[in-house]
Write an enzyme that holds these catalytic residues in place. Structure first.
Site, PDB file in Angstrom:
ATOM      1  N   SER A 105       0.833  -1.425   0.084  1.00  0.00           N
ATOM      2  CA  SER A 105      -0.220   0.071   0.078  1.00  0.00           C
ATOM      3  C   SER A 105       0.780   1.241   0.012  1.00  0.00           C
ATOM      4  CB  SER A 105      -1.021   0.128   1.161  1.00  0.00           C
ATOM      5  OG  SER A 105      -1.991   0.789   1.188  1.00  0.00           O
ATOM      6  N   ASP A 211      -9.748  -3.918  -5.329  1.00  0.00           N
ATOM      7  CA  ASP A 211      -9.299  -3.042  -4.418  1.00  0.00           C
ATOM      8  C   ASP A 211     -10.128  -1.909  -4.203  1.00  0.00           C
ATOM      9  OD1 ASP A 211      -7.741  -1.655  -2.716  1.00  0.00           O
ATOM     10  OD2 ASP A 211      -5.644  -2.446  -3.288  1.00  0.00           O
ATOM     11  N   HIS A 241      -8.052  -4.929  -0.865  1.00  0.00           N
ATOM     12  CA  HIS A 241      -6.678  -4.349  -0.690  1.00  0.00           C
ATOM     13  C   HIS A 241      -5.512  -5.314  -0.100  1.00  0.00           C
ATOM     14  CE1 HIS A 241      -4.047  -1.373  -0.251  1.00  0.00           C
ATOM     15  NE2 HIS A 241      -4.037  -1.009   0.864  1.00  0.00           N
TER      16      HIS A 241
END
Length: 265
Positions: A105, A211, A241
Site C-alpha cells: 500500500s 481493491d 486491498h
C-alpha cells in the site's frame, strides 16, 4: 516470535522487529502501509522464514511503536531514509546475503521510491497493492478547507471478515482522520516517483482486482511509468486491498516466494 529493537530515525526512534533464521538465504525487509504497523505481518514473516529468509522491519515515523506525532509525515524522503537505516541494521545482523524489499500500500510507494534511490543494493522488489501513479480519492482531500473524518470501511481490507474485526480492535492502528501534511507529502512523493528512473531490478506487482482503497487502474498507471524489463504481475480476481490477508493469501505468498526463487537464482 520476533526480536524487538529500536534505532535512530530522521524524526525520532524507529521501533523494529527481527525474525531470525539460523541459515538464511536472503534478507527480506518489510515496509508496511498507512496507519498500520509491522506487527500485522507475523504470518507474512512466517511464510518468508519457511522459505529461507531472515526478516527485518520497522514502524514508520508516527506509526505503531515508533516515535512521532501519529501519522504525521512532512517528507516521505525521510521515511525512505529511515527504511534504509532498517535495511542497514538488517545487513549488519545478516551480512553477505541478498536483500529483497516487500512493500504494501503506502509502503509500496515507499518501497518503489527506495528502489529508485537504492536499487543497486537490492536483489528484488515486491509491491503489494501499492499507492503509485495517483491516489485521487485521498489527494483530492487537499482541495477541501477541512479534511473530513471518514473511518475506513474495514470490509474493503479483505473478504475475510475477521481481518476487519482484528484491524478495528488493534490499538497500534491509527483509527483517526488523515493529516493534511501527510497527504501533501504523499502527493509530492508520487510526483517524484512518476518522474524518477525506471526500476532496474526484478519486480513483482500483486494487487486485488476489487481493491477499493487503492484502485487498480490508478496503480497500473504508476507501475507502467516506472517498471523495468524484469517485471511480473499478478492480479487476483475478487481480492480486496490486503492481498496478504485475503482468503487466498496462501496463493499470494506462494507467488511471492516463487518470484523470489527466480529472482535470487
Amino acid at each position: 516470535m520476533a526480536d524487538q529493537w529500536s534505532i535512530a530515525g530522521t524524526r525520532g526512534r524507529i521501533a523494529g522487529r527481527t525474525w531470525t533464521h539460523d541459515a538464511p538465504r536472503y534478507l527480506a525487509v518489510l515496509v508496511h502501509g498507512y496507519g498500520e504497523h509491522i506487527g500485522r505481518y507475523e504470518h507474512v514473516s512466517a511464510a518468508l522464514g519457511r522459505h529461507g529468509a531472515a526478516i527485518v522491519a520497522g514502524d514508520h515515523m508516527g506509526h505503531g511503536a515508533s516515535e512521532g506525532d501519529r501519522v504525521f509525515v512532512e517528507d516521505f524522503e525521510d521515511v525512505v531514509t529511515d527504511v534504509h537505516s532498517v535495511v542497514e541494521h538488517g545487513r549488519r545482523l545478516f551480512p553477505d546475503i541478498p536483500t529483497v524489499l516487500i512493500g504494501h500500500s503506502m509502503g509500496g510507494m515507499i518501497a518503489a521510491r527506495y528502489a529508485q534511490r537504492h536499487g543497486e543494493g537490492l536483489a528484488a522488489l515486491v509491491l503489494s497493492g501499492p499507492v503509485l501513479g495517483s491516489w485521487r480519492q485521498t489527494t483530492s482531500l487537499l482541495d477541501l478547507a477541512e479534511i473530513p473524518f471518514t473511518p475506513i470501511d474495514v470490509s474493503t481490507l479483505s473478504r475475510d471478515p475477521e481481518v476487519g474485526r482484528v484491524y478495528e480492535a488493534d490499538p497500534l492502528v491509527w483509527h483517526g482522520p488523515f493529516k493534511r501534511t501527510l497527504i501533501a507529502a504523499l502527493d509530492t512523493c508520487l510526483t517524484t516517483i512518476n518522474h524518477g528512473p525506471r526500476l532496474a531490478l526484478p519486480t513483482l506487482w500483486v494487487h486485488g482486482e476489487d481493491d477499493q482503497l487503492v484502485p487498480l487502474p490508478e496503480s497500473r498507471g504508476g507501475v507502467d511509468r516506472i517498471k523495468g524489463d524484469d517485471f511480473a504481475e499478478r492480479i487476483y480476481s475478487g481480492a480486496r486491498h490486503e492481498v496478504f490477508n485475503e482468503t487466498n493469501k496462501d496463493e499470494v505468498l506462494a507467488d511471492v516466494t516463487g518470484f523470489l526463487d527466480r529472482a535470487l537464482s
